[in-house]
Design a protein around this motif. Structure first.
Motif, PDB file in Angstrom:
ATOM      1  N   CYS A  11       0.846  -1.200   0.000  1.00 51.78           N
ATOM      2  CA  CYS A  11       0.000   0.000   0.000  1.00 51.78           C
ATOM      3  C   CYS A  11       0.877   1.245   0.000  1.00 51.78           C
ATOM      4  CB  CYS A  11      -0.904   0.010   1.230  1.00 51.78           C
ATOM      5  SG  CYS A  11      -1.892  -1.499   1.435  1.00 51.78           S
ATOM      6  N   VAL A  12       0.516   2.192  -0.829  1.00 48.31           N
ATOM      7  CA  VAL A  12       1.240   3.460  -0.926  1.00 48.31           C
ATOM      8  C   VAL A  12       0.220   4.584  -0.991  1.00 48.31           C
ATOM      9  CG1 VAL A  12       2.823   4.856  -2.299  1.00 48.31           C
ATOM     10  CG2 VAL A  12       3.169   2.383  -2.167  1.00 48.31           C
ATOM     11  N   ARG A  13       0.443   5.615  -0.179  1.00 45.83           N
ATOM     12  CA  ARG A  13      -0.457   6.772  -0.184  1.00 45.83           C
ATOM     13  C   ARG A  13       0.371   8.051  -0.180  1.00 45.83           C
ATOM     14  NH1 ARG A  13      -3.114   6.408   4.716  1.00 45.83           N
ATOM     15  NH2 ARG A  13      -4.717   5.043   3.851  1.00 45.83           N
ATOM     16  N   GLN A  14      -0.016   8.985  -1.031  1.00 44.78           N
ATOM     17  CA  GLN A  14       0.612  10.300  -1.049  1.00 44.78           C
ATOM     18  C   GLN A  14      -0.461  11.356  -0.849  1.00 44.78           C
ATOM     19  OE1 GLN A  14       4.187  11.450  -1.696  1.00 44.78           O
ATOM     20  NE2 GLN A  14       3.006  12.971  -0.543  1.00 44.78           N
ATOM     21  N   ARG A  15      -0.245  12.222   0.119  1.00 45.52           N
ATOM     22  CA  ARG A  15      -1.144  13.339   0.372  1.00 45.52           C
ATOM     23  C   ARG A  15      -0.467  14.631  -0.093  1.00 45.52           C
ATOM     24  NH1 ARG A  15      -4.998  11.655   4.415  1.00 45.52           N
ATOM     25  NH2 ARG A  15      -4.324   9.778   5.506  1.00 45.52           N
ATOM     26  N   ALA A  16      -1.263  15.567  -0.550  1.00 44.02           N
ATOM     27  CA  ALA A  16      -0.759  16.892  -0.910  1.00 44.02           C
ATOM     28  C   ALA A  16      -1.936  17.846  -0.855  1.00 44.02           C
ATOM     29  CB  ALA A  16      -0.129  16.887  -2.294  1.00 44.02           C
ATOM     30  N   GLY A  17      -2.003  18.667   0.201  1.00 47.38           N
ATOM     31  CA  GLY A  17      -3.167  19.524   0.355  1.00 47.38           C
ATOM     32  C   GLY A  17      -4.431  18.689   0.394  1.00 47.38           C
ATOM     33  N   PRO A  18      -5.445  19.027  -0.397  1.00 54.14           N
ATOM     34  CA  PRO A  18      -6.685  18.247  -0.410  1.00 54.14           C
ATOM     35  C   PRO A  18      -6.623  17.017  -1.310  1.00 54.14           C
ATOM     36  CG  PRO A  18      -6.911  20.131  -1.846  1.00 54.14           C
ATOM     37  CD  PRO A  18      -5.554  20.265  -1.196  1.00 54.14           C
ATOM     38  N   LEU A  19      -5.513  16.835  -2.008  1.00 49.97           N
ATOM     39  CA  LEU A  19      -5.365  15.703  -2.923  1.00 49.97           C
ATOM     40  C   LEU A  19      -4.778  14.501  -2.200  1.00 49.97           C
ATOM     41  CD1 LEU A  19      -5.307  14.482  -5.843  1.00 49.97           C
ATOM     42  CD2 LEU A  19      -2.992  15.453  -6.034  1.00 49.97           C
ATOM     43  N   VAL A  20      -5.393  13.342  -2.407  1.00 53.94           N
ATOM     44  CA  VAL A  20      -4.869  12.079  -1.893  1.00 53.94           C
ATOM     45  C   VAL A  20      -4.792  11.097  -3.056  1.00 53.94           C
ATOM     46  CG1 VAL A  20      -5.170  10.164  -0.280  1.00 53.94           C
ATOM     47  CG2 VAL A  20      -5.904  12.475   0.367  1.00 53.94           C
ATOM     48  N   LYS A  21      -3.646  10.423  -3.196  1.00 53.35           N
ATOM     49  CA  LYS A  21      -3.450   9.419  -4.235  1.00 53.35           C
ATOM     50  C   LYS A  21      -2.998   8.131  -3.537  1.00 53.35           C
ATOM     51  CE  LYS A  21      -1.703  10.962  -8.089  1.00 53.35           C
ATOM     52  NZ  LYS A  21      -0.710  11.455  -9.080  1.00 53.35           N
ATOM     53  N   GLU A  22      -3.724   7.051  -3.751  1.00 53.44           N
ATOM     54  CA  GLU A  22      -3.415   5.808  -3.048  1.00 53.44           C
ATOM     55  C   GLU A  22      -3.493   4.619  -3.996  1.00 53.44           C
ATOM     56  OE1 GLU A  22      -5.257   3.092   0.589  1.00 53.44           O
ATOM     57  OE2 GLU A  22      -5.362   5.293   0.735  1.00 53.44           O
ATOM     58  N   CYS A  23      -2.546   3.703  -3.843  1.00 51.45           N
ATOM     59  CA  CYS A  23      -2.590   2.465  -4.614  1.00 51.45           C
ATOM     60  C   CYS A  23      -2.300   1.285  -3.692  1.00 51.45           C
ATOM     61  CB  CYS A  23      -1.606   2.499  -5.783  1.00 51.45           C
ATOM     62  SG  CYS A  23       0.130   2.632  -5.321  1.00 51.45           S
ATOM     63  N   ALA A 197       9.314  21.599   0.465  1.00 52.09           N
ATOM     64  CA  ALA A 197       9.456  21.143   1.853  1.00 52.09           C
ATOM     65  C   ALA A 197       8.113  20.835   2.504  1.00 52.09           C
ATOM     66  CB  ALA A 197      10.202  22.188   2.670  1.00 52.09           C
ATOM     67  N   LYS A 198       7.016  21.354   1.937  1.00 53.37           N
ATOM     68  CA  LYS A 198       5.696  21.139   2.520  1.00 53.37           C
ATOM     69  C   LYS A 198       5.011  19.876   2.012  1.00 53.37           C
ATOM     70  CE  LYS A 198       4.944  26.034   3.437  1.00 53.37           C
ATOM     71  NZ  LYS A 198       4.202  27.256   3.096  1.00 53.37           N
ATOM     72  N   LEU A 199       5.638  19.172   1.073  1.00 48.36           N
ATOM     73  CA  LEU A 199       5.036  17.930   0.578  1.00 48.36           C
ATOM     74  C   LEU A 199       5.202  16.839   1.632  1.00 48.36           C
ATOM     75  CD1 LEU A 199       3.666  16.611  -1.910  1.00 48.36           C
ATOM     76  CD2 LEU A 199       5.943  15.818  -2.579  1.00 48.36           C
ATOM     77  N   PRO A 200       4.109  16.279   2.142  1.00 47.06           N
ATOM     78  CA  PRO A 200       4.232  15.223   3.159  1.00 47.06           C
ATOM     79  C   PRO A 200       4.965  14.005   2.607  1.00 47.06           C
ATOM     80  CG  PRO A 200       1.985  16.085   3.100  1.00 47.06           C
ATOM     81  CD  PRO A 200       2.697  16.632   1.882  1.00 47.06           C
ATOM     82  N   PRO A 201       5.637  13.259   3.477  1.00 47.81           N
ATOM     83  CA  PRO A 201       6.345  12.060   3.004  1.00 47.81           C
ATOM     84  C   PRO A 201       5.375  10.993   2.517  1.00 47.81           C
ATOM     85  CG  PRO A 201       6.339  12.160   5.402  1.00 47.81           C
ATOM     86  CD  PRO A 201       5.789  13.467   4.928  1.00 47.81           C
ATOM     87  N   LEU A 202       5.868  10.142   1.642  1.00 44.37           N
ATOM     88  CA  LEU A 202       5.087   9.032   1.125  1.00 44.37           C
ATOM     89  C   LEU A 202       4.797   8.049   2.252  1.00 44.37           C
ATOM     90  CD1 LEU A 202       4.152   8.167  -1.795  1.00 44.37           C
ATOM     91  CD2 LEU A 202       6.146   6.668  -1.820  1.00 44.37           C
ATOM     92  N   GLU A 203       3.567   7.578   2.329  1.00 47.59           N
ATOM     93  CA  GLU A 203       3.179   6.591   3.337  1.00 47.59           C
ATOM     94  C   GLU A 203       3.181   5.208   2.692  1.00 47.59           C
ATOM     95  OE1 GLU A 203      -0.591   7.748   5.136  1.00 47.59           O
ATOM     96  OE2 GLU A 203      -0.198   9.822   4.505  1.00 47.59           O
ATOM     97  N   MET A 204       3.846   4.263   3.312  1.00 46.84           N
ATOM     98  CA  MET A 204       3.931   2.898   2.778  1.00 46.84           C
ATOM     99  C   MET A 204       3.686   1.899   3.896  1.00 46.84           C
ATOM    100  SD  MET A 204       7.181   3.171   0.136  1.00 46.84           S
ATOM    101  CE  MET A 204       8.272   3.890   1.377  1.00 46.84           C
ATOM    102  N   TRP A 205       2.879   0.885   3.618  1.00 43.02           N
ATOM    103  CA  TRP A 205       2.592  -0.144   4.604  1.00 43.02           C
ATOM    104  C   TRP A 205       2.086  -1.394   3.899  1.00 43.02           C
ATOM    105  CZ3 TRP A 205      -0.673   3.629   3.140  1.00 43.02           C
ATOM    106  CH2 TRP A 205      -2.023   3.326   2.918  1.00 43.02           C
ATOM    107  N   ARG A 206       1.902  -2.453   4.668  1.00 41.05           N
ATOM    108  CA  ARG A 206       1.340  -3.706   4.155  1.00 41.05           C
ATOM    109  C   ARG A 206      -0.011  -3.929   4.825  1.00 41.05           C
ATOM    110  NH1 ARG A 206       5.554  -7.007   2.163  1.00 41.05           N
ATOM    111  NH2 ARG A 206       3.936  -8.458   1.466  1.00 41.05           N
ATOM    112  N   SER A 207      -0.944  -4.522   4.088  1.00 39.05           N
ATOM    113  CA  SER A 207      -2.290  -4.729   4.617  1.00 39.05           C
ATOM    114  C   SER A 207      -2.870  -6.016   4.050  1.00 39.05           C
ATOM    115  CB  SER A 207      -3.189  -3.546   4.255  1.00 39.05           C
ATOM    116  OG  SER A 207      -4.532  -3.784   4.658  1.00 39.05           O
ATOM    117  N   THR A 208      -3.824  -6.598   4.798  1.00 40.09           N
ATOM    118  CA  THR A 208      -4.555  -7.759   4.290  1.00 40.09           C
ATOM    119  C   THR A 208      -5.739  -7.341   3.434  1.00 40.09           C
ATOM    120  OG1 THR A 208      -5.873  -7.823   6.320  1.00 40.09           O
ATOM    121  CG2 THR A 208      -3.894  -9.204   6.253  1.00 40.09           C
TER     122      THR A 208
END
Length: 248
Positions: A11-23, A197-208
Motif C-alpha cells: 500500500c502506498v499513499r501520497q497526500r498533498a493539500g486536499p489531494l490524496v493518491k493511493e494504490c 518542503a511542505k510535501l508530506p512524506p510518502l506513506e507505505m505499509w502492508r495490509s490484508t
C-alpha cells in the motif's frame, strides 16, 4: 489473481493539500525464467501506465506540488511587450529573478510558495512565464502592478468544483526543450524550496485488505485497476473539500 485475507497488499499513499493518491497491489516477482508473455503481464502490475501515487512522471510530481496550493492558488501568465521582449532563454530567467526579488521586497513575509514555468514555442512564439502563487500572498492587482515588462493574465488554479490539479500539470508539461527557444536540459517548471518542503512524506505499509475507501466529502475522484493471473493493482485518487495541510 484475487486477493484474500492471507495476502499482503503493498500500500502506498501520497497526500498533498486536499489531494490524496493511493494504490494497493498484490505484486508479482520477476524471474529470469519468465517468458516474454509472463514478463509483460507482470509489468502491467509492477509498472502501471497511468498516473501514480509514487511520483513516477513529471506530471505526477507537478500535480502534487500544485495541490499544495489547496484552493487559493492563482495561475498567472506573464507576457513581455515588444520593448522588454528577451532575445534568449537566459534573459527570461534574469527577468524572472528580478521579478522574484521585487516580490520579496514588496512583501518580505510572504510564504515563498511558488511554481514557475518559462515557455516560448506555442502561440505567437514569444517567451512568457507561467506562475502559480497563493492569492493570500499576492492579489492579481499587486502582480499587475509589480510586473513591469508587459501584460498579466490570471485565473484560479481550480476552475470549478470538478476541476483537478492534473489538468494544469499536464498542460505545463506539454512543451519539450527544443535546444533553441528552450535549451535542451533546461528545467521546464520549477517549484520553490519552501513549497517542496511542505510535501508530506510518502506513506507505505502492508495490509490484508485491498480496499481503498475515499472519505464522504470529496469534490472529485477517479482511479483505475489492473488484474491478471500474476497480480492486482488498484489505484484511486480524490480531492477532498478540506486540505490535509494549512494554506500557509
Amino acid at each position: 489473481m484475487r486477493g484474500d485475507n492471507q495476502s499482503l497488499w503493498y500500500c502506498v499513499r501520497q497526500r498533498a493539500g486536499p489531494l490524496v493518491k493511493e494504490c494497493r497491489a498484490l505484486r508479482p516477482r520477476l524471474s529470469a525464467n519468465d517468458t516474454p508473455y509472463q514478463r509483460n503481464e507482470k509489468n502491467k502490475i509492477l509498472r502501471p501506465p497511468r498516473d501514480s501515487s509514487v511520483c513516477r512522471t513529471r506530471v505526477d510530481r507537478l500535480e502534487l506540488r500544485l495541490a499544495l496550493f489547496c484552493f487559493v492558488g492563482i495561475v498567472y501568465t506573464l507576457t513581455f511587450d515588444p520593448y522588454h521582449l528577451p532575445d534568449r532563454f537566459s534573459d527570461v530567467r534574469k527577468r524572472w529573478r528580478s521579478f522574484l526579488r521585487l516580490l520579496n521586497l514588496w512583501k518580505p513575509n510572504w510564504s515563498r510558495d511558488y511554481i514557475y514555468l518559462i515557455e516560448g514555442r506555442h502561440g505567437d512564439h514569444r517567451y512568457h512565464i507561467h506562475l502559480v502563487l497563493r492569492n493570500s500572498d499576492f492579489s492579481p492587482a499587486e502582480i499587475r502592478y509589480l510586473w513591469k515588462y508587459g501584460e498579466v493574465d490570471d485565473e484560479p488554479l481550480l476552475l470549478g468544483p470538478y476541476d483537478t490539479y492534473r489538468r494544469t500539470a499536464k498542460y505545463w508539461n506539454k512543451e519539450a526543450s527544443d535546444g533553441i527557444t528552450v535549451p535542451v536540459g533546461a528545467r521546464t517548471w520549477v517549484a520553490s524550496r519552501n513549497l517542496n518542503a511542505k510535501l508530506p512524506p510518502l506513506e507505505m505499509w502492508r495490509s490484508t485488505s485491498g480496499e481503498i475507501e475515499p472519505p464522504q466529502n470529496v469534490r472529485v475522484q477517479g482511479g483505475n485497476q489492473t488484474a491478471n493471473e500474476f497480480g492486482v493493482y488498484l489505484y484511486k485518487w480524490w480531492i477532498s473539500n478540506s486540505a490535509f495541510i494549512l494554506n500557509k
